[in-house]
Scaffold this motif. Structure first.
Motif, mmCIF file in Angstrom:
data_model
loop_
_atom_site.group_PDB
_atom_site.id
_atom_site.type_symbol
_atom_site.label_atom_id
_atom_site.label_comp_id
_atom_site.label_asym_id
_atom_site.label_seq_id
_atom_site.Cartn_x
_atom_site.Cartn_y
_atom_site.Cartn_z
ATOM 1 N N MET A 117 0.826 -1.222 0.000
ATOM 2 C CA MET A 117 0.000 0.000 0.000
ATOM 3 C C MET A 117 0.858 1.270 0.000
ATOM 4 S SD MET A 117 -3.342 -1.046 2.286
ATOM 5 C CE MET A 117 -2.508 -0.944 3.875
ATOM 6 N N VAL A 118 1.956 1.248 -0.745
ATOM 7 C CA VAL A 118 2.830 2.412 -0.836
ATOM 8 C C VAL A 118 3.196 2.665 -2.294
ATOM 9 C CG1 VAL A 118 3.818 2.116 1.469
ATOM 10 C CG2 VAL A 118 4.897 0.993 -0.478
ATOM 11 N N GLY A 119 3.606 3.882 -2.566
ATOM 12 C CA GLY A 119 4.071 4.241 -3.895
ATOM 13 C C GLY A 119 2.949 4.382 -4.908
ATOM 14 N N GLU A 120 3.346 4.463 -6.185
ATOM 15 C CA GLU A 120 2.379 4.628 -7.264
ATOM 16 C C GLU A 120 1.798 3.308 -7.727
ATOM 17 O OE1 GLU A 120 3.978 6.842 -10.474
ATOM 18 O OE2 GLU A 120 4.128 8.709 -9.333
ATOM 19 N N GLY A 121 2.385 2.219 -7.312
ATOM 20 C CA GLY A 121 1.841 0.922 -7.658
ATOM 21 C C GLY A 121 2.350 0.394 -8.985
ATOM 22 N N ILE A 122 1.961 -0.835 -9.281
ATOM 23 C CA ILE A 122 2.308 -1.499 -10.538
ATOM 24 C C ILE A 122 1.169 -1.227 -11.512
ATOM 25 C CG2 ILE A 122 2.854 -3.714 -11.616
ATOM 26 C CD1 ILE A 122 3.613 -4.679 -8.735
ATOM 27 N N ARG A 123 1.435 -0.432 -12.545
ATOM 28 C CA ARG A 123 0.376 0.103 -13.396
ATOM 29 C C ARG A 123 0.374 -0.510 -14.790
ATOM 30 N NH1 ARG A 123 -0.891 6.356 -12.099
ATOM 31 N NH2 ARG A 123 -0.771 6.239 -9.823
ATOM 32 N N ASP A 205 -4.568 14.341 -4.409
ATOM 33 C CA ASP A 205 -3.567 15.332 -4.050
ATOM 34 C C ASP A 205 -3.829 15.953 -2.688
ATOM 35 O OD1 ASP A 205 -5.888 16.506 -5.083
ATOM 36 O OD2 ASP A 205 -4.837 18.313 -5.717
ATOM 37 N N LEU A 206 -5.073 15.903 -2.203
ATOM 38 C CA LEU A 206 -5.422 16.565 -0.945
ATOM 39 C C LEU A 206 -5.384 15.630 0.254
ATOM 40 C CD1 LEU A 206 -8.401 18.885 -2.000
ATOM 41 C CD2 LEU A 206 -6.020 19.523 -1.567
ATOM 42 N N ASP A 207 -5.840 14.406 0.081
ATOM 43 C CA ASP A 207 -5.949 13.494 1.219
ATOM 44 C C ASP A 207 -4.627 13.264 1.943
ATOM 45 O OD1 ASP A 207 -7.305 11.459 2.889
ATOM 46 O OD2 ASP A 207 -6.044 10.082 1.753
ATOM 47 N N PRO A 208 -3.498 12.986 1.255
ATOM 48 C CA PRO A 208 -2.248 12.770 1.986
ATOM 49 C C PRO A 208 -1.796 14.007 2.759
ATOM 50 C CG PRO A 208 -2.076 11.983 -0.277
ATOM 51 C CD PRO A 208 -3.327 12.787 -0.204
ATOM 52 N N LYS A 209 -2.089 15.180 2.239
ATOM 53 C CA LYS A 209 -1.677 16.410 2.914
ATOM 54 C C LYS A 209 -2.534 16.696 4.141
ATOM 55 C CE LYS A 209 -0.452 18.590 -1.494
ATOM 56 N NZ LYS A 209 -0.779 19.706 -2.423
ATOM 57 N N ASP A 216 1.985 6.414 7.762
ATOM 58 C CA ASP A 216 1.748 6.396 6.316
ATOM 59 C C ASP A 216 2.812 7.162 5.539
ATOM 60 O OD1 ASP A 216 -0.658 5.045 6.769
ATOM 61 O OD2 ASP A 216 -1.754 6.921 7.011
ATOM 62 N N VAL A 217 3.643 7.917 6.227
ATOM 63 C CA VAL A 217 4.587 8.829 5.573
ATOM 64 C C VAL A 217 5.946 8.160 5.408
ATOM 65 C CG1 VAL A 217 5.696 11.099 5.689
ATOM 66 C CG2 VAL A 217 3.367 10.792 6.581
ATOM 67 N N ASP A 218 6.483 8.242 4.194
ATOM 68 C CA ASP A 218 7.808 7.692 3.904
ATOM 69 C C ASP A 218 8.834 8.810 4.083
ATOM 70 O OD1 ASP A 218 10.067 6.440 3.015
ATOM 71 O OD2 ASP A 218 9.214 5.755 1.111
ATOM 72 N N PHE A 219 9.289 8.976 5.309
ATOM 73 C CA PHE A 219 10.234 10.058 5.605
ATOM 74 C C PHE A 219 11.561 9.836 4.892
ATOM 75 C CE2 PHE A 219 7.333 10.081 9.242
ATOM 76 C CZ PHE A 219 6.985 11.425 9.302
ATOM 77 N N ALA A 221 12.033 8.802 2.009
ATOM 78 C CA ALA A 221 11.923 9.257 0.620
ATOM 79 C C ALA A 221 11.710 10.764 0.528
ATOM 80 C CB ALA A 221 10.770 8.531 -0.071
ATOM 81 N N GLY A 222 11.771 11.445 1.659
ATOM 82 C CA GLY A 222 11.640 12.897 1.660
ATOM 83 C C GLY A 222 10.215 13.401 1.762
ATOM 84 N N GLU A 223 9.262 12.496 2.049
ATOM 85 C CA GLU A 223 7.873 12.947 2.194
ATOM 86 C C GLU A 223 7.709 13.755 3.468
ATOM 87 O OE1 GLU A 223 5.759 9.157 -0.108
ATOM 88 O OE2 GLU A 223 5.223 9.644 1.970
ATOM 89 N N GLU A 224 6.865 14.770 3.398
ATOM 90 C CA GLU A 224 6.609 15.630 4.552
ATOM 91 C C GLU A 224 5.274 15.264 5.169
ATOM 92 O OE1 GLU A 224 6.429 20.386 5.811
ATOM 93 O OE2 GLU A 224 6.525 19.780 3.698
ATOM 94 N N TRP A 225 5.236 15.267 6.481
ATOM 95 C CA TRP A 225 4.008 14.937 7.207
ATOM 96 C C TRP A 225 3.282 16.220 7.590
ATOM 97 C CZ3 TRP A 225 3.712 13.196 12.951
ATOM 98 C CH2 TRP A 225 2.411 12.757 13.238
ATOM 99 N N THR A 226 2.063 16.380 7.107
ATOM 100 C CA THR A 226 1.253 17.552 7.403
ATOM 101 C C THR A 226 -0.169 17.102 7.739
ATOM 102 O OG1 THR A 226 0.590 17.828 5.078
ATOM 103 C CG2 THR A 226 2.593 18.974 5.792
ATOM 104 N N GLY A 227 -0.995 18.060 8.111
ATOM 105 C CA GLY A 227 -2.410 17.772 8.284
ATOM 106 C C GLY A 227 -2.847 17.578 9.723
ATOM 107 N N TRP A 228 -4.042 16.991 9.847
ATOM 108 C CA TRP A 228 -4.688 16.832 11.145
ATOM 109 C C TRP A 228 -3.812 16.074 12.146
ATOM 110 C CZ3 TRP A 228 -8.813 19.248 12.914
ATOM 111 C CH2 TRP A 228 -9.742 19.778 12.009
ATOM 112 N N HIS A 229 -3.255 14.969 11.735
ATOM 113 C CA HIS A 229 -2.557 14.113 12.692
ATOM 114 C C HIS A 229 -1.190 14.669 13.073
ATOM 115 C CE1 HIS A 229 -5.786 11.288 12.541
ATOM 116 N NE2 HIS A 229 -5.641 11.095 11.246
ATOM 117 N N ARG A 230 -0.609 15.509 12.208
ATOM 118 C CA ARG A 230 0.629 16.193 12.606
ATOM 119 C C ARG A 230 0.337 17.136 13.753
ATOM 120 N NH1 ARG A 230 4.155 17.215 14.769
ATOM 121 N NH2 ARG A 230 6.240 17.948 14.227
#
Length: 398
Positions: A117-123, A205-209, A216-219, A221-230
């Motif tokens: 359940m991570v990344g862009e997946g196998i498309r 684009d909005l839900d992860p932010k 759920d955040v891949d730190f 890989a440089g992902e930033e954690w924002t939003g309600w739970h932060r």
């Protein structure tokens, strides 16, 4: 052309889908006059996403997704832009099979499996071909469908407006350092998000932010954690060992970001004219199923609100949204499967009666106050409703 939450009449636009899985769903008519199947199999492994066919005729499609890998996986049907979620089925454990039922118009799509359940997946590209076999809808059924769509649109718009109002109040309290007031408002404001979560999360684009949990955040890989739970973690620092509180400047940054994303969500939900969202009947049914799955996958386990432990507020809100979506299509379901409608009504009532046992004033007891017996009773009640609810989409689109 109007935008739709399930399909691609506006194929070039980034349009969300109400996404959910249906288990034990009917496979429909099985195909068109040319023998092209509308029921497809999907095999998701650690390194592959294999479909029985790369195309299907327009209409109600059923994807039977089996996970042969060792990690939990997801399956998505995406629009031609690779962003718009037409439908998704989540949390498919190893050696399990789940079904996704969607109504897909002619057009170009992508399929994607996400092992872990991570990344862009196998498309892979997927094509929905033209079909001359369109199901005729009676005038009486169309009236019920129109009513369900109008009522659900109004519900989502109302909840989005209330979410924006409460979020505006919440972030100001947080920025002003009024932490007790912010903590009290936190679960109340989030109820409006949770009631329309399947709509909100379909905006990729909005839900992860806005609603990503720390896990759920891949730190790396440089992902930033924002939003309600932060912000949640910062408001309940005693629950986070070794935590360093945010500075006033950092608080303002995260608060403003949450508000901006909530404003954007509301803008999209409230849009009119060519930008207005539509809610096909299968999308509404799938929304009900998806919201109950949110309960099973995050709220019962206590994983959603790791620091505030206000999971039962979220639980109730997901159930509210699932029930409203179901009641929107209930009239139509009664004309097609009265027994299923009666069973769903009874089991929604039973789940609500159980939840009411854990009320505390205008809210609920904290998750940490629940015993193993409490969570087992909740799990059993959710499972009892999930099984018949999984049949809803196939029933109302038959």
């Amino acid at each position: 052309m109007r935008k739709t939450l399930l399909a691609s009449v506006a194929a070039l636009a980034v349009v969300p889908a109400l996404a959910a899985c249906t288990e034990n769903a009917s496979d429909g008519d099985g195909g068109d006059a040319k023998g092209n199947a509308r029921a497809l199999t999907v095999t998701s492994s650690a390194d592959a996403c294999e479909l029985s066919s790369g195309e299907a005729p327009a209409g109600t499609l059923t994807f039977n997704v089996t996970n042969t890998g060792s990690d939990v996986t997801e399956f998505y049907l995406l629009g031609s832009d690779g962003l718009r979620i037409v439908g998704e089925v989540e949390n498919i454990g190893p050696n399990l099979t789940k079904k996704l039922t969607v109504n897909a118009p002619e057009g170009d799509y992508f399929t994607a499996c996400k092992p872990g359940m991570v990344g862009e997946g196998i498309r892979a590209a997927f094509t929905v071909t033209h079909s001359d076999e369109e199901q005729e809808v009676s005038a009486s059924d169309q009236e019920l469908i129109d009513q369900a769509q109008n009522n659900y649109r109004a519900y989502v718009q109302d909840q989005s407006a209330q979410l924006l109002a409460k979020t505006t109040e919440f972030v100001q309290l947080y920025k002003d350092g009024k932490d007790d007031d912010a903590r009290a408002l936190y679960p109340v404001a989030r109820e409006h998000w949770e009631r329309i979560e399947t709509v909100a999360e379909s905006f990729g684009d909005l839900d992860p932010k806005t609603d990503a949990r720390e896990a759920d955040v891949d730190f790396a890989a440089g992902e930033e954690w924002t939003g309600w739970h932060r912000i949640e973690k910062d408001l309940w620092p005693a629950e986070a060992k070794g935590y360093t509180a945010l500075t006033p400047e950092e608080r303002a940054t995260y608060a403003d970001d949450l508000l901006a994303n909530t404003q954007e969500l509301d803008k999209r939900v409230q849009a009119t004219g060519a930008d207005a969202l539509e809610y096909p009947i299968d999308a509404i049914a799938n929304g009900s199923i998806g919201l109950l799955e949110e309960v099973a996958n995050g709220k019962i386990t206590g994983e959603e609100e790791a620091w505030s432990h206000t999971d039962l507020w979220d639980f109730q809100a997901n159930v509210d949204g699932a029930r409203v979506a179901y009641e929107g299509v209930q009239g139509l379901l009664e004309t097609k499967d009265a027994a299923l409608a009666e069973e769903l009504t009874t089991k929604f009532a039973a789940l609500q009666a159980l939840l009411d046992e854990y009320r505390d004033g205008e809210g609920f007891v904290l998750y940490t106050e629940l015993t193993k017996d409490d969570t087992k009773k909740m799990t059993d009640a959710v499972n009892a409703l999930s099984e018949p609810l999984s049949k809803l989409t196939a029933a109302v689109t038959s």
